[in-house]
Design an enzyme around this catalytic site. Structure first.
Site, short mmCIF file in Angstrom:
data_model
loop_
_atom_site.label_atom_id
_atom_site.label_comp_id
_atom_site.label_asym_id
_atom_site.label_seq_id
_atom_site.Cartn_x
_atom_site.Cartn_y
_atom_site.Cartn_z
N ASN A 59 1.97 -2.57 5.45
CA ASN A 59 3.24 -2.65 4.74
C ASN A 59 4.30 -1.97 5.61
O ASN A 59 4.10 -0.84 6.06
CB ASN A 59 3.13 -1.95 3.39
CG ASN A 59 4.34 -2.18 2.52
OD1 ASN A 59 5.48 -1.97 2.94
ND2 ASN A 59 4.11 -2.59 1.30
N GLY A 121 9.00 -5.48 -10.17
CA GLY A 121 9.27 -4.71 -8.95
C GLY A 121 9.03 -5.52 -7.69
O GLY A 121 9.20 -5.01 -6.59
N HIS A 128 1.59 -11.27 -2.82
CA HIS A 128 0.86 -10.41 -1.88
C HIS A 128 0.25 -9.25 -2.67
O HIS A 128 0.85 -8.74 -3.60
CB HIS A 128 1.76 -9.90 -0.76
CG HIS A 128 3.00 -9.21 -1.21
ND1 HIS A 128 4.08 -9.88 -1.74
CD2 HIS A 128 3.32 -7.89 -1.24
CE1 HIS A 128 5.03 -9.02 -2.05
NE2 HIS A 128 4.59 -7.79 -1.77
N HIS A 130 -1.10 -5.42 -2.82
CA HIS A 130 -0.95 -4.11 -2.19
C HIS A 130 -2.27 -3.36 -2.30
O HIS A 130 -2.92 -3.39 -3.35
CB HIS A 130 0.12 -3.28 -2.90
CG HIS A 130 1.50 -3.79 -2.71
ND1 HIS A 130 2.34 -3.30 -1.73
CD2 HIS A 130 2.20 -4.74 -3.35
CE1 HIS A 130 3.50 -3.93 -1.79
NE2 HIS A 130 3.44 -4.82 -2.77
#
Length: 170
Positions: A59, A121, A128, A130
Site C-alpha cells: 500500500n 471509506g 482490493h 487490505h
C-alpha cells in the site's frame, strides 16, 4: 473541556503525500490499480508478485509496516463481480502473504478486509483487499503521551524487502 476529553481525542501526523492524494492529487489515469497492472509509468508501482488473475502490492500509504493490498487484474468495482477463480486466487495470495509476514516479521495478528464503496471509506473504484499486520506492543511513546500514531516504514523500502521474502517463500 475536561482533562479526560482533552486527552481522549486522537491526534494524527499526516503524510504530506497522502494528504495531496486524498484531495485528488493523483496520476491522471482512469484507475490507479489498472495503472499498476498496466505498468503505467506515471503510477507508482509497488507490486511484490502477481498471478494470471491478481496482483499483490505494498500500500503506497501504509497504516502499518507490511500493509499489503491484493486486487484482481480485471477492473471490477463490486465484490459480487469476482469470479470463483479470482476469489480463490486472492484467498491463496492472502494466505501466502500472511505466512510470509508471520514467519519473517513475527506478526501477531492481522486486520484484513475490503472498503467497498465511498461510504465505507473506499477511495479507489477497483476492489482490493487490505492486509494490515498487527504487532505486539504497537503503542509507542507518542501513542501513550499524545495519542498520536506514526508509521515509519518507507513504502519503497518495504517493497524491496517483501519482494525478496516473497521469492524465498516459493
Amino acid at each position: 473541556m475536561s482533562s479526560f476529553e482533552e486527552h481522549s481525542i486522537r491526534k494524527n501526523l499526516f503524510s504530506v503525500g497522502k494528504l495531496g492524494y486524498a484531495k485528488g492529487d493523483r496520476p491522471n489515469v482512469e484507475c490507479i490499480l489498472c495503472g499498476v497492472r498496466d505498468r503505467n509509468e506515471i503510477v507508482p508501482n509497488l507490486t511484490i508478485a502477481e498471478t494470471d488473475l491478481s496482483i499483490v502490492s505494498i500500500n503506497l500509504f501504509p497504516y502499518n509496516p507490511g500493509h499489503i493490498i491484493i486486487f484482481p487484474k480485471r477492473h471490477i468495482i463490486s465484490y459480487l463481480e469476482l469470479t470463483d477463480e479470482e476469489a480463490l486466487d486472492i484467498h491463496q495470495l492472502t494466505q501466502k502473504t500472511m505466512r510470509i509476514l508471520e514467519k519473517q516479521w513475527k506478526v501477531q495478528g492481522f486486520n484484513t478486509g475490503y472498503n467497498l464503496g465511498k461510504n465505507s471509506g473506499g477511495s479507489i473504484p477497483h476492489i482490493h483487499e487490505h492486509i494490515v499486520p498487527r504487532f505486539p506492543n504497537e503503542a509507542g511513546f507518542l501513542d501513550v503521551l499524545s495519542n498520536t500514531r506514526i508509521v515509519i516504514y518507507e513504502p519503497y523500502q518495504m517493497w524491496e524487502d517483501l519482494k525478496k521474502l516473497w521469492v524465498m517463500e516459493d
